[in-house]
Design a protein around this motif. Sequence first.
Motif, PDB file in Angstrom:
ATOM      1  N   ASP A 270       0.211   6.070  -7.146  1.00 17.58           N
ATOM      2  CA  ASP A 270      -1.180   5.693  -7.426  1.00 17.58           C
ATOM      3  C   ASP A 270      -2.077   5.803  -6.195  1.00 17.58           C
ATOM      4  OD1 ASP A 270      -0.545   5.170 -10.032  1.00 17.58           O
ATOM      5  OD2 ASP A 270      -0.514   2.987  -9.825  1.00 17.58           O
ATOM      6  N   HIS A 271      -1.473   5.913  -5.012  1.00 17.55           N
ATOM      7  CA  HIS A 271      -2.256   5.941  -3.768  1.00 17.55           C
ATOM      8  C   HIS A 271      -2.163   7.297  -3.057  1.00 17.55           C
ATOM      9  CE1 HIS A 271      -2.949   1.629  -4.169  1.00 17.55           C
ATOM     10  NE2 HIS A 271      -1.686   1.551  -4.535  1.00 17.55           N
ATOM     11  N   HIS A 322       9.492   9.954  -8.813  1.00 13.79           N
ATOM     12  CA  HIS A 322       8.611   8.894  -9.306  1.00 13.79           C
ATOM     13  C   HIS A 322       9.266   8.104 -10.435  1.00 13.79           C
ATOM     14  CE1 HIS A 322       5.003  11.568  -7.930  1.00 13.79           C
ATOM     15  NE2 HIS A 322       5.620  10.971  -6.920  1.00 13.79           N
TER      16      HIS A 322
END
Length: 748
Positions: A270-271, A322
């Motif tokens: 997400d970053h 992931h």
Amino acid sequence: MATIGNWQAATESIWKTSSIDFIDHFKSLKDEIDKIAFMHKMGYIGSVSWLQFYMESCGKLHLKSSQKSTQHRNYGNKLFQEKKYKDALEFYTQSVMEAPDKNRDLGLAYGNHSAACFHLELYQETIESIKLALDNQYPEPTSYKLYLRWAHCLYHTGDMQQASNKVNIVKKEVLENKELEEKRKVKLLEEIKALEENIAKNRSQEITEDNKENQPELFQERNTVLTQASSAVTMKYDKDRGRYLQATCKIPAGSVIIAEKPYATVLLPDHYQTHCHHCIGQLTAILPCRRCSSVLYCSETCRQQSWSVYHQIECQYLDICHSIGIAHLSLRIVLTSGHQHLLDFRDKMSVSEFYQNENRIGGVTEEGTYSKTYLSVYDLMTHALDIETPDSFQYTLTALLLLTILKKSGWLEKKTGDDKITNDNTDDITKLQFSQDDLYIGGLLLRHIEQLVCNAHAITELQVTQTSDTSLVDSKSQERIATAIYPTTSLMNHSCDPSIIPGFDKDILVVRVIKDVEVDEEIFNCYGPHHKRMSTMERQQALKTQYFFTCRCPSCQTGDEQDIFTSYCCPSCKAVLKENETTCSCTSCDFTDQVTMFLTKENKAKNMFISGLKCLQMQDIEGAIQKFTDCLNVQLQVLYKHHKSLAETKDCLAQCYALSKKYNKAIPYLRDSVCTLGKLYGDTSIEYANELHKFAGVLYYAKGFQEEGLSVIDKAVQIFNLHFGNKYELVQELEEMKICMLDKIRLE
């Protein structure tokens, strides 16, 4: 295209269909290498239906594309024209990530990225993107735009000398540009002249900044054994507590006792667009991976180090990485260590008398140091015997998957000194053959997964949530951005009332004591369950489930006090009511009533609160004030004065009045809310400091509250200094606010 299934669901499905004989045999295996070999022999990796296709196709995923880069840039342009600069910036960032390396599309993407940054007043980010645009074939006829933007940024950041230099460049480019229309040229020269005049006026106020990074200073000198810690702490060992940290002298609150670089780190997906994939720092410059369109770096150094150590292996397998959660960090540990180093480590451990000694202290080298070495990671507790069999099965199958990736990528065949890695050409993953060396690596992958369940650390960052751009009453929280392994910090045992608090400077973990620690006193961390945030029963259950021990810290021994933050109040004397299944009774007076009466009013207030939130989300401030006021009036009849719901309603009312610029009306509500938060989390807690920071902002804009504002600022600064030191951004912001507030007092 390859599709990723749910890895956890796949492992659970295999486990449920496993025979009793298989489960019994698997349970009998105690060695990680034996587990990996047995799982490989059973061929379970091949039974995951989507995995074979993914392995064959993943090399074609997330590659650079001029078409996609142009598409994202065009979307960004539309948003830019609508003055939606923040949204446009996201598309321009994606355009940079998609563009092929050293390509005109990359130069254009960087150019547009700089424009969006400029309008968002992100001047340093603008400058970095301009430099990268000029380095990546940005069209020369329009490069004057970049130099002019660069000059404006330098002016805004106070660097008048460099701004003047850039003005001279842009003036020359505009005058010599034969493609510019005369009318456009005249307009540009007027803008340049105005900028020159502003630069000349402000030369006396030029800002010079020391760009040298300020690393946190350790209390006393650096420890010669624990090389990432202060000499004020030492490592001890006994059978009951294992390894632990103890003070060698009195350590005052706020002191830094550990400043530790991680052995390995994994940034959360997400970053990826906001933080460097390697050092975890917030991005100013954005340098994409040269192969894939997934990750970004803050510098060429980070990009090169990442590629040489781990990203050339992970690049095409990121989707599967992931899907496996914390196990991704296990892969990163192995890649960071290097294939040959791990094999040499095995050989050294098997022949050295020092490492064969059963009484050696884990992680300490033959030289007597405990530092950022693979040994310090290897010797962390695995709790392998405490892990439930279904979980152990999932960890083992995941480790085998990671070993398969290393085999397919060619990493297991890499020789010392080789820069290039050649992929294994075996198409069918079930036909891959593993040597004893390979199985040893598989065993390490499993060992690290087992360790990380208890020893991984979340790297967090302060996130601010606002209702609107003009809101002063906002919420702050620490958001997890990455996961890392810190062997020195992992030495500390748990207490629900800890001695320390962790903070982060990029990926450096800075550990400060938050209370005075006496000589020979043990120093405690908190593994998550904190006595101010969870009940004793909740803490005990959480610690037993994840960390396999029963906590006996003082907070757990004394048990919970009566929870005033969820209690009803006596309608007669306003004291806390004692509640049982059917009635509420007051200990201060003779009042007693049915609990249903209180529940009915509490639920009525909840519905009013939800209606108020809906109004607030729709920017109907007056409607929200009315709903929250009605809610508060009902709550005051039944809830104790420090009830969390009461504080929440008052906070929302304060927010509404602040949005309406009626700051004086916001103050009494916010004062009460802040007081409750201080009692709930403690008067040295970071939650209380964040609320004080918010309160200070409202007091600053209100009339006649400057003295209270100064007091609130001092309190907030004191707590922030205790937790993060005086370089913390909110400390500096509050100090600037204090100067302005003092100026207001002088003028009145």
